[in-house]
Design a protein around this motif. Structure first.
Motif, PDB file in Angstrom:
ATOM      1  N   ASP A  87       0.805  -1.215   0.000  1.00 28.42           N
ATOM      2  CA  ASP A  87       0.000   0.000   0.000  1.00 28.42           C
ATOM      3  C   ASP A  87       0.841   1.269   0.000  1.00 28.42           C
ATOM      4  OD1 ASP A  87       1.045  -0.103   2.538  1.00 28.42           O
ATOM      5  OD2 ASP A  87      -0.876  -0.404   3.563  1.00 28.42           O
ATOM      6  N   GLY A  88       2.166   1.120   0.006  1.00 33.72           N
ATOM      7  CA  GLY A  88       3.043   2.283  -0.050  1.00 33.72           C
ATOM      8  C   GLY A  88       3.341   2.928   1.278  1.00 33.72           C
ATOM      9  N   GLU A  89       2.753   2.425   2.370  1.00 27.54           N
ATOM     10  CA  GLU A  89       2.995   3.028   3.683  1.00 27.54           C
ATOM     11  C   GLU A  89       4.420   2.793   4.158  1.00 27.54           C
ATOM     12  OE1 GLU A  89       0.185   1.703   6.528  1.00 27.54           O
ATOM     13  OE2 GLU A  89      -1.558   2.599   5.535  1.00 27.54           O
ATOM     14  N   VAL A  90       4.954   1.623   3.853  1.00 25.86           N
ATOM     15  CA  VAL A  90       6.299   1.250   4.285  1.00 25.86           C
ATOM     16  C   VAL A  90       7.047   0.642   3.105  1.00 25.86           C
ATOM     17  CG1 VAL A  90       7.652  -0.268   5.800  1.00 25.86           C
ATOM     18  CG2 VAL A  90       5.594   0.841   6.674  1.00 25.86           C
ATOM     19  N   GLU A  91       8.283   1.067   2.931  1.00 22.11           N
ATOM     20  CA  GLU A  91       9.108   0.449   1.898  1.00 22.11           C
ATOM     21  C   GLU A  91       9.552  -0.927   2.388  1.00 22.11           C
ATOM     22  OE1 GLU A  91      13.250   1.361  -0.608  1.00 22.11           O
ATOM     23  OE2 GLU A  91      12.444   2.832   0.822  1.00 22.11           O
ATOM     24  N   PHE A  92       9.390  -1.949   1.551  1.00 21.61           N
ATOM     25  CA  PHE A  92       9.753  -3.286   1.999  1.00 21.61           C
ATOM     26  C   PHE A  92      10.335  -4.115   0.867  1.00 21.61           C
ATOM     27  CE2 PHE A  92       5.751  -4.304   0.065  1.00 21.61           C
ATOM     28  CZ  PHE A  92       5.795  -5.657  -0.247  1.00 21.61           C
ATOM     29  N   THR A  93      11.166  -5.084   1.256  1.00 20.94           N
ATOM     30  CA  THR A  93      11.672  -6.091   0.347  1.00 20.94           C
ATOM     31  C   THR A  93      11.346  -7.452   0.936  1.00 20.94           C
ATOM     32  OG1 THR A  93      13.853  -6.130   1.417  1.00 20.94           O
ATOM     33  CG2 THR A  93      13.569  -4.630  -0.459  1.00 20.94           C
ATOM     34  N   LEU A  94      11.421  -8.473   0.112  1.00 17.18           N
ATOM     35  CA  LEU A  94      11.038  -9.806   0.545  1.00 17.18           C
ATOM     36  C   LEU A  94      11.972 -10.842  -0.057  1.00 17.18           C
ATOM     37  CD1 LEU A  94       8.966 -11.880   1.756  1.00 17.18           C
ATOM     38  CD2 LEU A  94       7.772 -11.737  -0.437  1.00 17.18           C
ATOM     39  N   HIS A  95      12.433 -11.766   0.775  1.00 16.91           N
ATOM     40  CA  HIS A  95      13.138 -12.924   0.245  1.00 16.91           C
ATOM     41  C   HIS A  95      12.853 -14.133   1.117  1.00 16.91           C
ATOM     42  CE1 HIS A  95      16.051 -11.120   3.072  1.00 16.91           C
ATOM     43  NE2 HIS A  95      16.500 -12.354   3.261  1.00 16.91           N
ATOM     44  N   GLU A  96      12.896 -15.315   0.511  1.00 18.37           N
ATOM     45  CA  GLU A  96      12.594 -16.551   1.204  1.00 18.37           C
ATOM     46  C   GLU A  96      13.865 -17.248   1.655  1.00 18.37           C
ATOM     47  OE1 GLU A  96       9.101 -18.889  -0.343  1.00 18.37           O
ATOM     48  OE2 GLU A  96       9.579 -17.722  -2.135  1.00 18.37           O
ATOM     49  N   SER A  97      13.717 -18.046   2.697  1.00 17.05           N
ATOM     50  CA  SER A  97      14.848 -18.799   3.230  1.00 17.05           C
ATOM     51  C   SER A  97      14.390 -20.204   3.572  1.00 17.05           C
ATOM     52  CB  SER A  97      15.404 -18.120   4.488  1.00 17.05           C
ATOM     53  OG  SER A  97      16.358 -18.947   5.116  1.00 17.05           O
ATOM     54  N   ILE A  98      15.086 -21.196   3.033  1.00 15.23           N
ATOM     55  CA  ILE A  98      14.789 -22.594   3.336  1.00 15.23           C
ATOM     56  C   ILE A  98      16.014 -23.203   3.997  1.00 15.23           C
ATOM     57  CG2 ILE A  98      14.222 -24.853   2.380  1.00 15.23           C
ATOM     58  CD1 ILE A  98      12.763 -23.464   0.139  1.00 15.23           C
ATOM     59  N   GLY A  99      15.812 -23.848   5.133  1.00 16.89           N
ATOM     60  CA  GLY A  99      16.935 -24.438   5.851  1.00 16.89           C
ATOM     61  C   GLY A  99      16.761 -24.244   7.332  1.00 16.89           C
ATOM     62  N   SER A 100      17.843 -23.951   8.030  1.00 14.09           N
ATOM     63  CA  SER A 100      17.809 -23.755   9.469  1.00 14.09           C
ATOM     64  C   SER A 100      17.282 -22.354   9.793  1.00 14.09           C
ATOM     65  CB  SER A 100      19.211 -23.934  10.069  1.00 14.09           C
ATOM     66  OG  SER A 100      19.223 -23.529  11.427  1.00 14.09           O
ATOM     67  N   PRO A 101      16.058 -22.223  10.315  1.00 18.44           N
ATOM     68  CA  PRO A 101      15.489 -20.902  10.558  1.00 18.44           C
ATOM     69  C   PRO A 101      16.292 -20.066  11.540  1.00 18.44           C
ATOM     70  CG  PRO A 101      13.785 -22.587  10.614  1.00 18.44           C
ATOM     71  CD  PRO A 101      15.104 -23.303  10.611  1.00 18.44           C
ATOM     72  N   VAL A 102      16.728 -20.654  12.653  1.00 22.35           N
ATOM     73  CA  VAL A 102      17.462 -19.891  13.662  1.00 22.35           C
ATOM     74  C   VAL A 102      18.771 -19.371  13.084  1.00 22.35           C
ATOM     75  CG1 VAL A 102      18.647 -20.017  15.883  1.00 22.35           C
ATOM     76  CG2 VAL A 102      16.417 -21.107  15.601  1.00 22.35           C
ATOM     77  N   GLN A 103      19.511 -20.227  12.417  1.00 22.92           N
ATOM     78  CA  GLN A 103      20.787 -19.820  11.836  1.00 22.92           C
ATOM     79  C   GLN A 103      20.607 -18.680  10.840  1.00 22.92           C
ATOM     80  OE1 GLN A 103      22.931 -23.036   9.979  1.00 22.92           O
ATOM     81  NE2 GLN A 103      24.563 -21.710   9.223  1.00 22.92           N
ATOM     82  N   LYS A 104      19.563 -18.757  10.011  1.00 19.50           N
ATOM     83  CA  LYS A 104      19.312 -17.716   9.028  1.00 19.50           C
ATOM     84  C   LYS A 104      18.951 -16.390   9.683  1.00 19.50           C
ATOM     85  CE  LYS A 104      18.728 -15.901   4.990  1.00 19.50           C
ATOM     86  NZ  LYS A 104      19.918 -15.580   4.164  1.00 19.50           N
ATOM     87  N   VAL A 105      18.106 -16.443  10.691  1.00 18.86           N
ATOM     88  CA  VAL A 105      17.677 -15.217  11.362  1.00 18.86           C
ATOM     89  C   VAL A 105      18.848 -14.562  12.087  1.00 18.86           C
ATOM     90  CG1 VAL A 105      16.226 -14.296  13.199  1.00 18.86           C
ATOM     91  CG2 VAL A 105      15.273 -15.919  11.563  1.00 18.86           C
ATOM     92  N   VAL A 106      19.681 -15.343  12.752  1.00 16.04           N
ATOM     93  CA  VAL A 106      20.853 -14.800  13.437  1.00 16.04           C
ATOM     94  C   VAL A 106      21.791 -14.136  12.434  1.00 16.04           C
ATOM     95  CG1 VAL A 106      22.926 -15.393  14.759  1.00 16.04           C
ATOM     96  CG2 VAL A 106      20.716 -16.404  15.369  1.00 16.04           C
ATOM     97  N   GLU A 107      21.970 -14.754  11.296  1.00 18.63           N
ATOM     98  CA  GLU A 107      22.810 -14.180  10.248  1.00 18.63           C
ATOM     99  C   GLU A 107      22.244 -12.850   9.757  1.00 18.63           C
ATOM    100  OE1 GLU A 107      22.916 -15.643   5.918  1.00 18.63           O
ATOM    101  OE2 GLU A 107      24.669 -16.602   6.813  1.00 18.63           O
ATOM    102  N   GLU A 108      20.926 -12.806   9.549  1.00 14.15           N
ATOM    103  CA  GLU A 108      20.286 -11.566   9.110  1.00 14.15           C
ATOM    104  C   GLU A 108      20.415 -10.472  10.171  1.00 14.15           C
ATOM    105  OE1 GLU A 108      18.465 -10.692   6.347  1.00 14.15           O
ATOM    106  OE2 GLU A 108      18.448 -12.591   5.247  1.00 14.15           O
TER     107      GLU A 108
END
Length: 278
Positions: A87-108
């Motif tokens: 809706d244009g209220e917030v600028e956002f990007t999106l990407h998917e991650s498959i694998g270890s969720p905790v490891q990916k989130v910590v890396e991000e």
């Protein structure tokens, strides 16, 4: 503009959660980087105990059906997200991650100013704890401040800063203040649970001076008794609030959620919780 990472379960999220994440991103003048998590190992294989005969005879067919359904839900939820966030209220990007969720989130989190997660994100096939193990693991390992958001819509009418005089508790308050300067007009309640007979607020003049420089309205509450019980009792009377916590250094993070005030709040309250550690 600050970078806000929002970690979400690709198969399980609500419109209220998305609205909460957009609200926080607006408050910090941030760009929302949404990471869709998917634990394909835990979620893609049917449980043998649920259908023992079918599992033995038709494992491949069940697996294909399960993966096909996940793929359908994934696409459906991605379309839904773009509808809500586009809706244009917030600028956002999106990407998917498959694998270890905790490891990916910590890396991000290593490359973010703030990490947003839902208090109910589990990614587990079997029954999980409350808060889920995923949330606990992320809070222990995250490399930036974390905001744990409830699934229901939030309203922030009061900021409750937990404080015990330590560097870590003040660090959390300072990190929050730097991230959310536009909340300076929201009333602040600094809460200290006295230990033993020490009822005086630690470094009272210094902490008061800091808060007075950043907030328009500040009050101080001193409680006595068991910290977890007293703090939870106080929060039960303050529904539309946000609370901050500081962890006590890396060496004790593994014990952070054992009967702690933070775990009690995440288990019993539907309010935003801001947690960080030096």
């Amino acid at each position: 503009m600050k970078k806000i990472v929002a970690a979400m379960d690709v198969l399980n999220f609500s419109e209220d959660l998305l609205s909460n994440m957009k609200f926080i991103a607006r408050e910090v003048n941030g760009k929302l980087s949404i990471v869709f998590l998917e634990n394909i190992i835990a979620g893609g294989i049917p449980l043998a105990s649920a259908y023992p005969e079918a599992y033995t005879a038709n494992y491949q067919a069940l697996l294909r059906e399960s993966l096909a359904e996940r793929d359908r839900l994934r696409k459906e939820h991605l379309d839904y997200l773009f509808t809500i966030c586009g809706d244009g209220e917030v600028e956002f990007t999106l990407h998917e991650s498959i694998g270890s969720p905790v490891q990916k989130v910590v890396e991000e989190s290593r490359f973010a100013d703030l990490l947003l997660i839902s208090s109910s994100t589990s990614l587990a096939t079997l029954y999980d704890s409350k808060p889920p193990q995923f949330v606990k693991d992320v809070l222990v390992q995250a490399q930036c401040p974390v905001m744990v958001l409830p699934e229901k819509s939030i309203r922030i009418k009061e900021l409750i800063f937990s404080y015990n005089g330590t560097f870590s508790s003040m660090f959390a308050i300072r990190q929050f203040t730097q991230l959310f300067p536009d909340l300076s007009d929201v009333p602040v309640n600094l809460v200290y649970v006295a230990e033993g007979n020490h009822t005086t607020l630690p470094n009272e003049k210094l902490v008061a001076n800091y808060l007075d420089n950043h907030y328009d309205e500040v009050k101080y509450t001193v409680l006595q008794g068991d910290p977890a019980a007293e703090f939870l009792n106080l929060l039960s009377h303050h529904r539309n609030c946000l609370v901050t916590y500081g962890a006590f250094g890396r060496s004790s993070l593994s014990r952070f959620f054992h009967h702690s005030e933070a775990e009690n709040v995440l288990r019993n309250m539907d309010i935003p919780v801001f947690i960080t550690h030096p």
